[in-house]
Every structure is written in C-alpha cells, then in structure tokens.
Write an enzyme that holds these catalytic residues in place. Sequence first.
Site, PDB file in Angstrom:
ATOM      1  N   LEU A 131       0.827  -1.212   0.000  1.00 30.92           N
ATOM      2  CA  LEU A 131       0.000   0.000   0.000  1.00 30.92           C
ATOM      3  C   LEU A 131       0.860   1.259   0.000  1.00 30.92           C
ATOM      4  CD1 LEU A 131      -2.732   1.492   0.278  1.00 30.92           C
ATOM      5  CD2 LEU A 131      -2.551   1.139   2.763  1.00 30.92           C
ATOM      6  N   GLY A 137       3.054   7.931   1.573  1.00 32.97           N
ATOM      7  CA  GLY A 137       2.971   7.656   3.003  1.00 32.97           C
ATOM      8  C   GLY A 137       1.553   7.323   3.434  1.00 32.97           C
ATOM      9  N   SER A 138       1.059   8.047   4.430  1.00 28.15           N
ATOM     10  CA  SER A 138      -0.285   7.805   4.939  1.00 28.15           C
ATOM     11  C   SER A 138      -1.376   8.418   4.066  1.00 28.15           C
ATOM     12  CB  SER A 138      -0.410   8.366   6.367  1.00 28.15           C
ATOM     13  OG  SER A 138       0.436   7.670   7.262  1.00 28.15           O
ATOM     14  N   TRP A 162       8.470   0.403   1.932  1.00 22.99           N
ATOM     15  CA  TRP A 162       8.326  -0.077   3.302  1.00 22.99           C
ATOM     16  C   TRP A 162       7.445  -1.327   3.372  1.00 22.99           C
ATOM     17  CZ3 TRP A 162      11.900   2.159   6.023  1.00 22.99           C
ATOM     18  CH2 TRP A 162      12.279   3.468   5.719  1.00 22.99           C
ATOM     19  N   GLN A 338      16.364   2.130  31.820  1.00 23.23           N
ATOM     20  CA  GLN A 338      16.685   2.879  33.035  1.00 23.23           C
ATOM     21  C   GLN A 338      16.742   1.959  34.248  1.00 23.23           C
ATOM     22  OE1 GLN A 338      17.380   6.035  32.581  1.00 23.23           O
ATOM     23  NE2 GLN A 338      17.893   6.544  34.703  1.00 23.23           N
ATOM     24  N   GLY A 341      19.904   0.172  34.164  1.00 24.96           N
ATOM     25  CA  GLY A 341      21.074   1.038  34.234  1.00 24.96           C
ATOM     26  C   GLY A 341      22.031   0.779  33.084  1.00 24.96           C
ATOM     27  N   GLU A 365       1.575   1.484  10.117  1.00 24.64           N
ATOM     28  CA  GLU A 365       0.111   1.386  10.159  1.00 24.64           C
ATOM     29  C   GLU A 365      -0.523   2.751  10.465  1.00 24.64           C
ATOM     30  OE1 GLU A 365      -1.229  -1.051   9.019  1.00 24.64           O
ATOM     31  OE2 GLU A 365      -0.311  -2.935   9.586  1.00 24.64           O
ATOM     32  N   THR A 367       1.137   6.786  11.401  1.00 28.36           N
ATOM     33  CA  THR A 367       1.846   7.351  12.553  1.00 28.36           C
ATOM     34  C   THR A 367       0.860   7.684  13.666  1.00 28.36           C
ATOM     35  OG1 THR A 367       1.624   9.647  11.843  1.00 28.36           O
ATOM     36  CG2 THR A 367       3.527   8.406  10.986  1.00 28.36           C
TER      37      THR A 367
END
Length: 385
Positions: A131, A137-138, A162, A338, A341, A365, A367
């Site tokens: 598609l 793009g979209s 893509w 995080q 660490g 699918e 953004t």
Amino acid sequence: MPATRLMPTEIGDDLIELTRTICDRSLRPAVDETEAAAAAGEHFPREVFAELGAAGLLSLPFPEEHGGGDQPYEVYLQVVEEIASAWMSVAVGVSVHSLTCYAVHTFGTPEQQAALLPGMLSGEQLGAYALSEPLAGSDIGAMTTRATADGDDWRIRGRKAWISHAGHANFYTTFAKTGDDRASCFVVPADAPGLSFAAPEKKMGLHGDTVREVIYDDVPVSGDRLVGQEGRGIGMALAGLDAGRLGIAAAATGLAQAALDVSARYAAEREQFGRPIAQHQGLAFMLADMEAAVTSARATYLHAARLRDAGRAFSTQAAVAKLIATDAAMRVTTDAIQVLGGAGYTADFPVERYFREAKVTQIFEGTNQIQRLVISRNLLKDLTG
C-alpha cells in the site's frame, strides 16, 4: 510472568498455551542469533512462519470453510501479543500476513475467496501488503502506482515502499490507481513478470522483518485477481488498516510486557545498598507505572477487538488502541533500560533491542499523529455535521 488472559472459549485458552509452547521451544532460543543474521542481510526467518502456519496460527480470524481457524479477533490478537513477547519481528509478520488476506476475505467475490483463500490460509504461503509509497505515506489518495486495463486483464506500473516480506512473500496484496480519483486492489503472485525488489532497508530494529521497495514494471495481472469491484480499493485499504492497527497494538503490548518482565526480574535480583533495587521506592514506583501502561494497552486493544467481534463500529477504538499501546511500548522499553542502568544499554540484555523495536510501532500502520487525526475527526464528525 505470563500476563493474565481473558479467553472467550476453551479453544482460545488452548491456542494461547500452544503459542506459548512454540515461543519457548522455537522463538526465544532463536531470536537473538536470527535478528543478528538478518541485520547483516543473511537470513529471513521463513522457517518460523512455516511452523506457526503448520500450527494454524497464521489463519486464526478467518472462516473455517476456507482453511481458517474461525476464532474471534480477541483470541487472534492475544496470540499476536504472546508471539511479540518472544519475537517482535515475527509478531509483526503475523499481523501483516493477516492484513494481506483481509481484502479477499472481506471484499472478494465467492469465487475469489474459494480460489485464493485456501492457499493464503494454508500456512504454506506468506503475504505482503503493498500500500505505502515513497512519497504518499499515509496519504492513500496520493498513490501513483497505476493499473491499466489490458483487455480483461491489467498491467501495473509503480513502486511501493516499506513493504514487509518483500522478496520473500508468495503474493502481494497491491493497491493501485485505476482512475484519477479511484484505486483498486489486486493479488499479485510473487512470480509475476516485471515484479522486482530494491535492496533491503537498513533499519534500527525489527531486522527479522525484511522491508524493501517493491517495483512493478508493467506487471501483468489476470482479471480474476482484481479483488471485488474496480474502484473500491481506498475503502478496502482503510477498512483493512483498522484491523491491522489492532494487530500492531497487540504486538506492541507483547513487546512492552517482555520489557516489563525483564525489568522486574532484574530489579528483584540486583542488589544495591544492601537490598534488591526493587525495594527502593523510586524504582518500585517506576515498575508500577510500567505495569499500569502495559495493562492499559491490553485493555484498549481487547475493547476494540470485542467491538469488532460483535459487529460494531471500531475504527475509533482501533486508532485509540494503536496510539495507546505503541506509546506505552516506547515508554516501557525506555524505562526498562533505566531500570537496568548501564546493563540495559548493552546487548547483554534484550531491553536495548526492545527499545529499538518499539520506536517503529509509533510510525507504521499510520503514525500516531495520524491516529490522533482519525480519533479527533471521528469524535467531532457527528457534532459538526
């Protein structure tokens, strides 16, 4: 620590257990090595899809009469989530394959369904969803790939960008303009003359999900592979994206669950200042927020799935689920690094891979900015007329 599941049937519960068995036996032991090989352009995990297909996990939401599993979308999505907790690239591939079958299942003629769906749902074939385009793009209406009538048949020229599974798929569910303001859908076989592929994209994550441009150089397509009616392609694509967004939401939830599981285990075992770091309130509260994000993501996609299964409108809820779940995946995988660490920043633990894989879920699918556009438009259309 498997998440709590809500199954509408005993069969659904059995399918989850089967999926977990395959994940533990085949996916988790292979994911790191195969992702590294795929990053170097040396491997595509087709054998994994073959195993999932043989187990019936590539065809769950489709009718039994055509070789599907005849399962509610709620069950199918929880299978996708379970796969994603083990191997995100494969879960995305399962969602993409389901999307490639959607047009024929939903809009195809009875003759097309009988001719094409058994092969698509057999577990032996893998599809690609063509598609997106380099510049569109979209904006589906801006596509430039064009199909021209050739007697009773068609010829397609253009490029798609893509595209997951490009170069490895057996068929390409392709959308092309068939007029100035209309598009149509075609199922293009992989061996069609004139069909070729660019080099694989070099991505920061999801290396097992090979993505390339698909090039259509006057590709001949027989007339019986025009799905449904000519000119209905944009509506088909938009409807398919609603279902596809739920697949990505479920996959993102599974990825976030995996990151949370690693974080909780590490925090319970790693000691600082004479006690496990999980006993320090600052870190314990971070884990609590991660759990809340994962649970919220799961709730949103299950709610949308239940609406779909009940035959009710679910477009807004699909966009909400995709938005919430993918933002949660990005947040939870960031927090996982995080929690660990310095160790989290190394490839010795999978959370750095989870982090890289999470980012694209906010992009494909549609953004998350597009999801907000969909949600706001649907919210306001009945109020503004």
